[in-house]
Design a protein around this motif. Structure first.
Motif, PDB file in Angstrom:
ATOM      1  N   THR A   1       3.357  -3.077   5.064  1.00 41.36           N
ATOM      2  CA  THR A   1       4.052  -3.666   3.923  1.00 41.36           C
ATOM      3  C   THR A   1       3.030  -4.283   2.976  1.00 41.36           C
ATOM      4  N   ALA A   2       3.218  -4.075   1.685  1.00 38.12           N
ATOM      5  CA  ALA A   2       2.276  -4.589   0.694  1.00 38.12           C
ATOM      6  C   ALA A   2       2.261  -6.111   0.696  1.00 38.12           C
ATOM      7  N   THR A   3       1.093  -6.677   0.943  1.00 38.59           N
ATOM      8  CA  THR A   3       0.942  -8.132   0.918  1.00 38.59           C
ATOM      9  C   THR A   3       0.254  -8.601  -0.357  1.00 38.59           C
ATOM     10  N   GLN A   4      -0.296  -7.657  -1.117  1.00 40.69           N
ATOM     11  CA  GLN A   4      -0.954  -7.952  -2.379  1.00 40.69           C
ATOM     12  C   GLN A   4      -0.855  -6.706  -3.248  1.00 40.69           C
ATOM     13  N   THR A   5      -0.715  -6.872  -4.537  1.00 37.65           N
ATOM     14  CA  THR A   5      -0.556  -5.729  -5.443  1.00 37.65           C
ATOM     15  C   THR A   5      -1.893  -5.052  -5.695  1.00 37.65           C
ATOM     16  N   PHE A   6      -1.937  -3.755  -5.427  1.00 41.46           N
ATOM     17  CA  PHE A   6      -3.143  -2.975  -5.703  1.00 41.46           C
ATOM     18  C   PHE A   6      -3.152  -2.594  -7.177  1.00 41.46           C
ATOM     19  N   THR A   7      -4.275  -2.863  -7.853  1.00 38.33           N
ATOM     20  CA  THR A   7      -4.412  -2.516  -9.257  1.00 38.33           C
ATOM     21  C   THR A   7      -5.674  -1.698  -9.466  1.00 38.33           C
ATOM     22  N   ALA A   8      -5.597  -0.771 -10.405  1.00 41.84           N
ATOM     23  CA  ALA A   8      -6.753   0.021 -10.825  1.00 41.84           C
ATOM     24  C   ALA A   8      -6.640   0.203 -12.325  1.00 41.84           C
ATOM     25  N   GLY A   9      -7.421  -0.580 -13.076  1.00 48.29           N
ATOM     26  CA  GLY A   9      -7.272  -0.573 -14.521  1.00 48.29           C
ATOM     27  C   GLY A   9      -5.925  -1.150 -14.911  1.00 48.29           C
ATOM     28  N   SER A  10      -5.154  -0.360 -15.674  1.00 47.92           N
ATOM     29  CA  SER A  10      -3.825  -0.818 -16.096  1.00 47.92           C
ATOM     30  C   SER A  10      -2.737  -0.448 -15.096  1.00 47.92           C
ATOM     31  N   PHE A  11      -3.091   0.313 -14.039  1.00 50.49           N
ATOM     32  CA  PHE A  11      -2.094   0.737 -13.055  1.00 50.49           C
ATOM     33  C   PHE A  11      -1.903  -0.347 -11.994  1.00 50.49           C
ATOM     34  N   ALA A  12      -0.660  -0.620 -11.649  1.00 50.39           N
ATOM     35  CA  ALA A  12      -0.322  -1.565 -10.577  1.00 50.39           C
ATOM     36  C   ALA A  12       0.602  -0.864  -9.589  1.00 50.39           C
ATOM     37  N   TRP A  13       0.301  -0.973  -8.306  1.00 52.61           N
ATOM     38  CA  TRP A  13       1.090  -0.326  -7.262  1.00 52.61           C
ATOM     39  C   TRP A  13       2.524  -0.882  -7.284  1.00 52.61           C
ATOM     40  N   PRO A  14       3.538  -0.023  -7.469  1.00 51.88           N
ATOM     41  CA  PRO A  14       4.896  -0.536  -7.712  1.00 51.88           C
ATOM     42  C   PRO A  14       5.784  -0.644  -6.482  1.00 51.88           C
ATOM     43  N   PHE A  15       5.295  -0.252  -5.293  1.00 52.78           N
ATOM     44  CA  PHE A  15       6.178  -0.128  -4.137  1.00 52.78           C
ATOM     45  C   PHE A  15       5.982  -1.277  -3.153  1.00 52.78           C
ATOM     46  N   ALA A  16       7.031  -1.520  -2.345  1.00 52.71           N
ATOM     47  CA  ALA A  16       6.931  -2.512  -1.265  1.00 52.71           C
ATOM     48  C   ALA A  16       6.052  -1.987  -0.140  1.00 52.71           C
ATOM     49  N   LEU A  17       6.048  -0.660   0.044  1.00 50.28           N
ATOM     50  CA  LEU A  17       5.155  -0.039   1.015  1.00 50.28           C
ATOM     51  C   LEU A  17       3.713  -0.182   0.547  1.00 50.28           C
ATOM     52  N   SER A  18       2.840  -0.617   1.440  1.00 49.22           N
ATOM     53  CA  SER A  18       1.432  -0.770   1.102  1.00 49.22           C
ATOM     54  C   SER A  18       0.803   0.581   0.759  1.00 49.22           C
ATOM     55  N   PRO A  19      -0.205   0.597  -0.124  1.00 53.46           N
ATOM     56  CA  PRO A  19      -0.908   1.855  -0.405  1.00 53.46           C
ATOM     57  C   PRO A  19      -1.757   2.337   0.764  1.00 53.46           C
ATOM     58  N   ILE A  20      -1.952   1.491   1.766  1.00 55.30           N
ATOM     59  CA  ILE A  20      -2.836   1.856   2.869  1.00 55.30           C
ATOM     60  C   ILE A  20      -2.275   3.001   3.713  1.00 55.30           C
ATOM     61  N   PRO A  21      -1.029   2.955   4.216  1.00 59.86           N
ATOM     62  CA  PRO A  21      -0.521   4.110   4.962  1.00 59.86           C
ATOM     63  C   PRO A  21      -0.446   5.379   4.112  1.00 59.86           C
ATOM     64  N   VAL A  22      -0.245   5.230   2.812  1.00 61.65           N
ATOM     65  CA  VAL A  22      -0.266   6.399   1.926  1.00 61.65           C
ATOM     66  C   VAL A  22      -1.675   7.003   1.905  1.00 61.65           C
ATOM     67  N   ALA A  23      -2.676   6.139   1.817  1.00 57.50           N
ATOM     68  CA  ALA A  23      -4.065   6.618   1.829  1.00 57.50           C
ATOM     69  C   ALA A  23      -4.384   7.337   3.133  1.00 57.50           C
ATOM     70  N   PHE A  24      -3.938   6.763   4.268  1.00 56.83           N
ATOM     71  CA  PHE A  24      -4.173   7.412   5.554  1.00 56.83           C
ATOM     72  C   PHE A  24      -3.437   8.755   5.638  1.00 56.83           C
ATOM     73  N   GLY A  25      -2.223   8.823   5.073  1.00 57.03           N
ATOM     74  CA  GLY A  25      -1.483  10.080   5.075  1.00 57.03           C
ATOM     75  C   GLY A  25      -2.194  11.147   4.270  1.00 57.03           C
ATOM     76  N   ILE A  26      -2.721  10.776   3.112  1.00 60.52           N
ATOM     77  CA  ILE A  26      -3.485  11.724   2.298  1.00 60.52           C
ATOM     78  C   ILE A  26      -4.730  12.180   3.044  1.00 60.52           C
ATOM     79  N   SER A  27      -5.397  11.246   3.725  1.00 59.54           N
ATOM     80  CA  SER A  27      -6.601  11.590   4.488  1.00 59.54           C
ATOM     81  C   SER A  27      -6.288  12.579   5.602  1.00 59.54           C
ATOM     82  N   LEU A  28      -5.174  12.349   6.318  1.00 58.31           N
ATOM     83  CA  LEU A  28      -4.781  13.252   7.385  1.00 58.31           C
ATOM     84  C   LEU A  28      -4.464  14.639   6.837  1.00 58.31           C
ATOM     85  N   ALA A  29      -3.729  14.700   5.731  1.00 57.93           N
ATOM     86  CA  ALA A  29      -3.396  15.988   5.124  1.00 57.93           C
ATOM     87  C   ALA A  29      -4.656  16.719   4.675  1.00 57.93           C
TER      88      ALA A  29
END
Length: 540
Positions: free
Chosen positions: A230-258
């Motif tokens: 679960t997202a405990t802090q908002t991930f930002t990159a430039g003007s983009f802010a992560w909009p989901f309650a799900l943390s970007p970390i499991p998404v990153a791991f899923g992309i890595s596995l794929a």
């Protein structure tokens, strides 16, 4: 088959080893020197906490992502050539970092530094593999490994001195004269070598590799910051802010596995078609290479655990400054360099895997010793022998494990082999930092909360103190101790941070024990005698 110039003289080979080792020292020192310069960078450039993280992690992220790609490129386009290009990129980007007027440009420079560093590390290994044979190769790997262990400890000392007496900018600026020295020395002493049958680059495989390791290392480094699920802090990159309650970390791991699955499928398809691949899967048919990489990954989980937590404890609990902390950690460097002489003397006499196991045993002893010493009232003198023992273990294990991994890899594939084992170590290190950092700060917070509650501090006040100590990585402790109104809480924080540091050390020792057990999967080792002939040596 490898294209190799006429054999260099013995004196020229050893001179080449000096400059190759200095090239390794350049990137290892830089990866540790920044840690002690961060407070000065914050004061000078006014960067926020998110930018602080990226100053430290941008280099690691790019570095780990590109190791495999540049290892393969070195085999095809020339190992010395890629080393020189890497040193040039690293030096120029260091100059840009040293003169950066803002946090954004400093972070951009760190990204470029990661590109140069990823060219340097696997190329130095493949050059050693191509240049040295028999007992000389074992000595060369011992010097290379001890340089890594020693420079990891010298970095904080050098950074503390430059930052204290000059400016944080010199932590980057010092790379300019070193880079010029390395380029001149490599041109004069290092012969070029490459794969004779150059067949181009697997572009798709390279892209998949960058995605695989980039997202994996990002997830490992940032998991504690943004939340493992679960997202405990908002991930930002430039003007983009992560909009989901799900943390970007499991998404990153899923992309890595794929990306990992896609990489394997793609490599097998190209291999069956007789086309070049980023990584020759046949390398994993080599017993020493396959099992050695597994052992290297596990060992890296705990190998530099002390360097993660000990500087924080020394400065924020015992009250040492950056330069004094660097002097204490110098014992680790001394032990590592001392081990290189021993490893060289044992080359050709003792099976490399036996030296690896002896080194791991010393590392375990040193880490456990350190954990037992860590107390708020501890004296630094008890740490020095513990770090010396630990450094000796690093010096013995790092180089000899590298030698075991690469011993049966054909010279024409040494760049790919070097890149793979370097990637294994980097992924293991990132995973170790993530786990040990979590152990350090989670246990510190839990212990401190319990002690404040026992002392009768209200839940709201206790939460405020715990948050201040953990979020500042311990920097808030001195202020708490200095204020009479919070002195008692400050003492509790010193004790809790010491407990967290001790638990992190014992966790690192646990990983090293698993690594020691994994080393027995290597069985016997093949050793080259001075004439270059292979012969089997039983494992100790």
């Amino acid at each position: 088959m490898t294209s190799t110039p006429p054999p260099a003289s013995g004196r020229r080979r050893w001179a080449a080893l000096v400059f190759i080792s200095v090239a390794v020292a350049l990137i290892i020192v830089d990866s540790t020197i920044v840690n002690v310069a961060i407070p000065s960078i914050v004061d000078d450039l006014g960067i926020d906490s998110t930018e602080v993280q990226w100053v430290q992690e941008a280099y690691t992220l790019v570095f780990a992502s590109l190791l495999l790609l540049f290892g393969a490129m070195a085999d095809r386009f020339g190992r010395r050539r890629l080393l020189l290009v890497g040193v040039a990129i690293f030096t120029v980007s260091s100059l840009l970092a040293a003169t950066a007027p803002s946090g954004e440009l400093l972070i951009a420079s760190r990204f470029v530094q990661g590109v140069g560093g990823a060219m340097i590390l696997p190329t130095t290994l493949s050059l050693l593999n191509a240049t040295f044979r028999g007992r000389e190769r074992a000595i060369a790997f011992a010097v290379w490994g001890s340089t890594i262990g020693g420079m990891a400890a010298v970095g904080p000392l050098l950074g503390g001195w430059l930052t204290t007496d000059f400016s944080w900018r010199w932590a980057f600026g010092i790379n300019l004269p070193l880079g010029i020295l390395i380029v001149a020395g490599v041109l004069a002493t290092v012969p070029e070598s490459r794969e004779a049958a150059r067949r181009g680059i697997d572009v798709v495989g390279a892209a998949l590799s960058v995605v695989l390791f980039g997202t994996l290392v990002f997830g490992l480094i940032e998991g504690r910051t943004y939340g493992w699920w679960t997202a405990t802090q908002t991930f930002t990159a430039g003007s983009f802010a992560w909009p989901f309650a799900l943390s970007p970390i499991p998404v990153a791991f899923g992309i890595s596995l794929a990306a990992a699955v896609a990489s394997l499928v793609w490599a097998r398809a190209r291999s069956r078609a007789g086309r070049p691949t980023l990584l020759e899967l046949s390398l994993f048919d080599i017993h020493s290479f396959r099992n050695g990489n597994v052992a290297a990954l596990v060992v890296s989980l705990g190998e530099f655990g002390i360097i993660l937590s000990l500087p924080l404890w020394l400065q924020f609990v015992l009250g040492f400054d950056a330069l004094q902390t660097g002097f204490i950690l110098l014992a680790l460097a001394g032990g590592s360099f001392l081990a290189s002489g021993f490893a060289g003397a044992m080359a050709g006499r003792v099976a490399p895997v036996a030296v690896v196991r002896a080194g791991l045993a010393l590392e375990i002893a040193g880490v456990v010793w350190t954990g037992l010493v860590v107390r708020p009232e501890a004296h630094w003198g008890w740490l020095v022998p513990a770090l010396l023992v630990y450094g000796m273990g690093v010096g013995l294990a790092t180089a000899q494990l590298t030698g075991v991994i690469l011993q049966d890899v054909p010279v024409e594939m040494s760049g790919q082999g070097s890149g793979t084992q370097s990637t294994s170590r980097q992924v293991g290190s990132a995973l170790g930092v993530a786990i040990l950092g979590t152990v350090l700060f989670t246990s510190t917070g839990a212990v401190l909360g319990d002690r404040l509650e026992t002392a009768g501090v209200s839940a709201a006040q206790a939460d405020q103190v715990v948050t201040a100590v953990v979020d500042s990585a311990g920097a808030a402790i001195a202020g708490l101790v200095a204020d009479p109104a919070t002195a008692e809480a400050g003492q509790a924080a010193q004790e809790a941070f010491s407990d967290g540091t001790r638990y992190a050390a014992f966790t690192a020792a646990g990983f090293l024990m698993i690594g020691l057990a994994a080393s027995f999967s290597l069985g016997g080792t093949r050793r080259r005698d001075d004439a270059g002939a292979d012969r089997e040596v039983p494992a100790a």
